[in-house]
Design a protein around this motif. Structure first.
Motif, PDB file in Angstrom:
ATOM      1  N   THR A 183      34.747  24.224  39.223  1.00 45.01           N
ATOM      2  CA  THR A 183      35.312  25.547  38.930  1.00 45.01           C
ATOM      3  C   THR A 183      36.352  25.949  39.972  1.00 45.01           C
ATOM      4  OG1 THR A 183      33.589  26.664  40.210  1.00 45.01           O
ATOM      5  CG2 THR A 183      33.145  26.293  37.869  1.00 45.01           C
ATOM      6  N   GLU A 184      36.767  24.991  40.772  1.00 46.49           N
ATOM      7  CA  GLU A 184      37.645  25.293  41.910  1.00 46.49           C
ATOM      8  C   GLU A 184      38.902  26.081  41.511  1.00 46.49           C
ATOM      9  OE1 GLU A 184      39.492  22.839  45.685  1.00 46.49           O
ATOM     10  OE2 GLU A 184      38.170  21.780  44.286  1.00 46.49           O
ATOM     11  N   GLU A 185      39.584  25.580  40.467  1.00 45.63           N
ATOM     12  CA  GLU A 185      40.824  26.246  40.026  1.00 45.63           C
ATOM     13  C   GLU A 185      40.552  27.665  39.545  1.00 45.63           C
ATOM     14  OE1 GLU A 185      44.131  25.255  40.204  1.00 45.63           O
ATOM     15  OE2 GLU A 185      43.079  23.850  41.534  1.00 45.63           O
ATOM     16  N   ALA A 186      39.561  27.779  38.656  1.00 49.20           N
ATOM     17  CA  ALA A 186      39.217  29.089  38.090  1.00 49.20           C
ATOM     18  C   ALA A 186      38.783  30.058  39.182  1.00 49.20           C
ATOM     19  CB  ALA A 186      38.111  28.930  37.042  1.00 49.20           C
ATOM     20  N   ASP A 187      38.032  29.546  40.152  1.00 48.66           N
ATOM     21  CA  ASP A 187      37.548  30.387  41.251  1.00 48.66           C
ATOM     22  C   ASP A 187      38.712  30.954  42.061  1.00 48.66           C
ATOM     23  OD1 ASP A 187      34.964  29.973  40.513  1.00 48.66           O
ATOM     24  OD2 ASP A 187      34.466  28.577  42.129  1.00 48.66           O
ATOM     25  N   LYS A 188      39.663  30.054  42.390  1.00 52.33           N
ATOM     26  CA  LYS A 188      40.823  30.482  43.184  1.00 52.33           C
ATOM     27  C   LYS A 188      41.648  31.526  42.441  1.00 52.33           C
ATOM     28  CE  LYS A 188      42.420  26.529  44.877  1.00 52.33           C
ATOM     29  NZ  LYS A 188      42.754  25.326  45.508  1.00 52.33           N
ATOM     30  N   GLU A 189      41.845  31.253  41.141  1.00 52.49           N
ATOM     31  CA  GLU A 189      42.634  32.150  40.311  1.00 52.49           C
ATOM     32  C   GLU A 189      41.996  33.544  40.253  1.00 52.49           C
ATOM     33  OE1 GLU A 189      43.744  32.042  35.658  1.00 52.49           O
ATOM     34  OE2 GLU A 189      43.962  30.119  36.713  1.00 52.49           O
ATOM     35  N   PHE A 190      40.677  33.569  40.035  1.00 55.84           N
ATOM     36  CA  PHE A 190      39.941  34.831  39.975  1.00 55.84           C
ATOM     37  C   PHE A 190      40.022  35.571  41.318  1.00 55.84           C
ATOM     38  CE2 PHE A 190      35.796  36.963  40.823  1.00 55.84           C
ATOM     39  CZ  PHE A 190      35.915  38.003  39.925  1.00 55.84           C
ATOM     40  N   TYR A 191      39.794  34.835  42.384  1.00 58.69           N
ATOM     41  CA  TYR A 191      39.810  35.412  43.733  1.00 58.69           C
ATOM     42  C   TYR A 191      41.164  36.070  44.020  1.00 58.69           C
ATOM     43  CZ  TYR A 191      39.240  35.701  48.835  1.00 58.69           C
ATOM     44  OH  TYR A 191      39.152  36.140  50.132  1.00 58.69           O
ATOM     45  N   ASN A 192      42.226  35.339  43.743  1.00 56.43           N
ATOM     46  CA  ASN A 192      43.573  35.859  44.012  1.00 56.43           C
ATOM     47  C   ASN A 192      43.915  37.051  43.127  1.00 56.43           C
ATOM     48  OD1 ASN A 192      43.956  33.948  46.026  1.00 56.43           O
ATOM     49  ND2 ASN A 192      44.862  32.458  44.605  1.00 56.43           N
ATOM     50  N   ARG A 193      43.463  36.993  41.883  1.00 55.84           N
ATOM     51  CA  ARG A 193      43.718  38.104  40.958  1.00 55.84           C
ATOM     52  C   ARG A 193      43.041  39.380  41.455  1.00 55.84           C
ATOM     53  NH1 ARG A 193      41.174  40.095  36.193  1.00 55.84           N
ATOM     54  NH2 ARG A 193      39.853  38.280  35.830  1.00 55.84           N
ATOM     55  N   ILE A 194      41.799  39.270  41.878  1.00 57.30           N
ATOM     56  CA  ILE A 194      41.062  40.453  42.346  1.00 57.30           C
ATOM     57  C   ILE A 194      41.649  40.960  43.665  1.00 57.30           C
ATOM     58  CG2 ILE A 194      38.818  41.346  43.123  1.00 57.30           C
ATOM     59  CD1 ILE A 194      38.916  40.859  40.112  1.00 57.30           C
ATOM     60  N   ARG A 195      42.018  40.025  44.548  1.00 62.57           N
ATOM     61  CA  ARG A 195      42.591  40.424  45.840  1.00 62.57           C
ATOM     62  C   ARG A 195      43.935  41.140  45.677  1.00 62.57           C
ATOM     63  NH1 ARG A 195      39.528  39.606  50.775  1.00 62.57           N
ATOM     64  NH2 ARG A 195      41.446  39.102  51.874  1.00 62.57           N
ATOM     65  N   SER A 196      44.627  40.841  44.583  1.00 61.87           N
ATOM     66  CA  SER A 196      45.956  41.426  44.411  1.00 61.87           C
ATOM     67  C   SER A 196      45.937  42.739  43.634  1.00 61.87           C
ATOM     68  CB  SER A 196      46.871  40.420  43.699  1.00 61.87           C
ATOM     69  OG  SER A 196      46.422  40.246  42.376  1.00 61.87           O
ATOM     70  N   LEU A 197      44.764  43.196  43.217  1.00 60.02           N
ATOM     71  CA  LEU A 197      44.697  44.459  42.478  1.00 60.02           C
ATOM     72  C   LEU A 197      45.110  45.618  43.382  1.00 60.02           C
ATOM     73  CD1 LEU A 197      41.265  44.133  40.595  1.00 60.02           C
ATOM     74  CD2 LEU A 197      43.546  43.915  39.601  1.00 60.02           C
ATOM     75  N   GLU A 198      45.861  46.566  42.794  1.00 60.30           N
ATOM     76  CA  GLU A 198      46.265  47.773  43.521  1.00 60.30           C
ATOM     77  C   GLU A 198      45.035  48.625  43.833  1.00 60.30           C
ATOM     78  OE1 GLU A 198      49.808  49.123  43.909  1.00 60.30           O
ATOM     79  OE2 GLU A 198      49.984  46.923  43.930  1.00 60.30           O
ATOM     80  N   LYS A 199      44.221  48.833  42.805  1.00 58.64           N
ATOM     81  CA  LYS A 199      43.005  49.634  42.953  1.00 58.64           C
ATOM     82  C   LYS A 199      41.793  48.757  42.686  1.00 58.64           C
ATOM     83  CE  LYS A 199      42.507  53.434  40.693  1.00 58.64           C
ATOM     84  NZ  LYS A 199      43.108  53.767  39.393  1.00 58.64           N
ATOM     85  N   GLU A 200      40.658  49.106  43.315  1.00 58.71           N
ATOM     86  CA  GLU A 200      39.438  48.318  43.110  1.00 58.71           C
ATOM     87  C   GLU A 200      39.030  48.355  41.637  1.00 58.71           C
ATOM     88  OE1 GLU A 200      38.946  50.734  46.285  1.00 58.71           O
ATOM     89  OE2 GLU A 200      40.400  49.115  46.542  1.00 58.71           O
ATOM     90  N   LEU A 201      38.554  47.216  41.183  1.00 61.27           N
ATOM     91  CA  LEU A 201      38.126  47.093  39.793  1.00 61.27           C
ATOM     92  C   LEU A 201      36.880  47.934  39.516  1.00 61.27           C
ATOM     93  CD1 LEU A 201      37.999  43.974  37.634  1.00 61.27           C
ATOM     94  CD2 LEU A 201      35.838  45.142  38.052  1.00 61.27           C
ATOM     95  N   VAL A 202      36.904  48.643  38.395  1.00 65.49           N
ATOM     96  CA  VAL A 202      35.725  49.369  37.915  1.00 65.49           C
ATOM     97  C   VAL A 202      35.609  49.108  36.421  1.00 65.49           C
ATOM     98  CG1 VAL A 202      34.652  51.640  37.582  1.00 65.49           C
ATOM     99  CG2 VAL A 202      36.028  51.220  39.618  1.00 65.49           C
ATOM    100  N   ALA A 203      34.394  48.851  35.948  1.00 65.20           N
ATOM    101  CA  ALA A 203      34.207  48.619  34.512  1.00 65.20           C
ATOM    102  C   ALA A 203      32.790  49.012  34.129  1.00 65.20           C
ATOM    103  CB  ALA A 203      34.460  47.148  34.164  1.00 65.20           C
ATOM    104  N   GLU A 204      32.589  49.235  32.831  1.00 63.08           N
ATOM    105  CA  GLU A 204      31.219  49.490  32.381  1.00 63.08           C
ATOM    106  C   GLU A 204      30.967  48.892  31.006  1.00 63.08           C
ATOM    107  OE1 GLU A 204      31.854  54.173  31.159  1.00 63.08           O
ATOM    108  OE2 GLU A 204      31.043  53.616  33.122  1.00 63.08           O
ATOM    109  N   ASN A 205      29.681  48.824  30.679  1.00 63.33           N
ATOM    110  CA  ASN A 205      29.226  48.339  29.372  1.00 63.33           C
ATOM    111  C   ASN A 205      29.821  46.979  28.998  1.00 63.33           C
ATOM    112  OD1 ASN A 205      27.830  50.745  29.253  1.00 63.33           O
ATOM    113  ND2 ASN A 205      29.393  51.781  28.042  1.00 63.33           N
ATOM    114  N   ILE A 206      29.406  45.957  29.740  1.00 64.07           N
ATOM    115  CA  ILE A 206      29.796  44.576  29.464  1.00 64.07           C
ATOM    116  C   ILE A 206      28.523  43.795  29.122  1.00 64.07           C
ATOM    117  CG2 ILE A 206      31.090  42.594  30.315  1.00 64.07           C
ATOM    118  CD1 ILE A 206      31.901  44.296  32.755  1.00 64.07           C
TER     119      ILE A 206
END
Length: 221
Positions: free
Chosen positions: A101-124
């Motif tokens: 999962t190395e590629e997917a992990d890196k992609e996810f990590y970088n995507r979250i790190r680059s968010l302007e505001k912290e991610l918030v979500a509900e009902n998943i």
């Protein structure tokens, strides 16, 4: 005493398998890997005097992101006698390789790190059972978190299942880890209760996931 064969479809076998899979999810799961039980192939139970009940399991798992890939594993689950407070001892051996999962992990990590505001979500997932693709990694990390809860809190008479992520919010950190604070709804199949658990998960591509905080329903957890 000798280990007795159990019918693999037997409830005690299914409950022990849920603990083993929960433990493995916590150990080896992540935002790019979801392990799900496909079949209990074989189950045996041994009653060890003054210690507890030990289950020996042969399981077939599937990777939810790669439906064609199945993985076999063996597991031992020991429930301690009379103890409500100590988690079952679990050992799991995976046969063969899990998909990288190395590629997917890196992609996810970088995507979250680059968010302007912290991610918030509900009902998943939502009430129709849908998970938006961009939240799938968050959902799979919730599987990791619930895996920890299931392993730590199961007894021989329970079977927990993650019903829904009620709420998740990312917490800003000064170190390299990502942190997600979850409210998870866990369905306990025996009593049919659905109960909220608050779990904080730290994750990093190189270090994997770990639960830093876990509060169950009722005080004292």
């Amino acid at each position: 005493s000798l280990a007795m064969e159990l019918p693999p479809s037997h409830f005690p076998a299914a409950r022990a398998a849920a603990v083993a899979v929960g433990y493995l999810r916590y150990l080896r799961g992540g935002p790019g890997r979801g392990l799900e039980l496909r079949e209990v192939r074989r189950a045996r139970r041994q009653d060890i005097d003054d210690v507890g009940h030990k289950y020996y399991l042969e399981l077939e798992l599937e990777d939810v992101l790669d439906k064609d890939r199945t993985v076999n594993c063996t597991a031992e689950v020991l429930y301690h006698l009379g103890s409500k407070s100590s988690a079952p001892d679990v050992q799991v051996t995976v046969q063969g390789e899990l998909r990288s999962t190395e590629e997917a992990d890196k992609e996810f990590y970088n995507r979250i790190r680059s968010l302007e505001k912290e991610l918030v979500a509900e009902n998943i997932p939502d009430s129709h059972g849908n998970v938006p693709p961009e939240l799938e990694p968050i959902h799979l990390l919730a599987w990791v978190a619930s895996g920890y809860v299931i392993w730590q809190n199961s007894t021989e008479n329970t079977k927990f299942h993650l019903a829904q992520v009620k709420h998740v919010k990312q917490v800003k950190r000064s170190d390299e880890d990502l942190q997600f604070d979850y409210v998870l709804l866990l369905h306990e199949m025996v009593s049919q209760e659905v109960l909220p658990w608050e779990v904080a998960v730290l994750w990093h591509p190189r270090r994997g996931a770990r639960v830093s905080r876990c509060h169950g329903p009722g005080a004292g957890n």
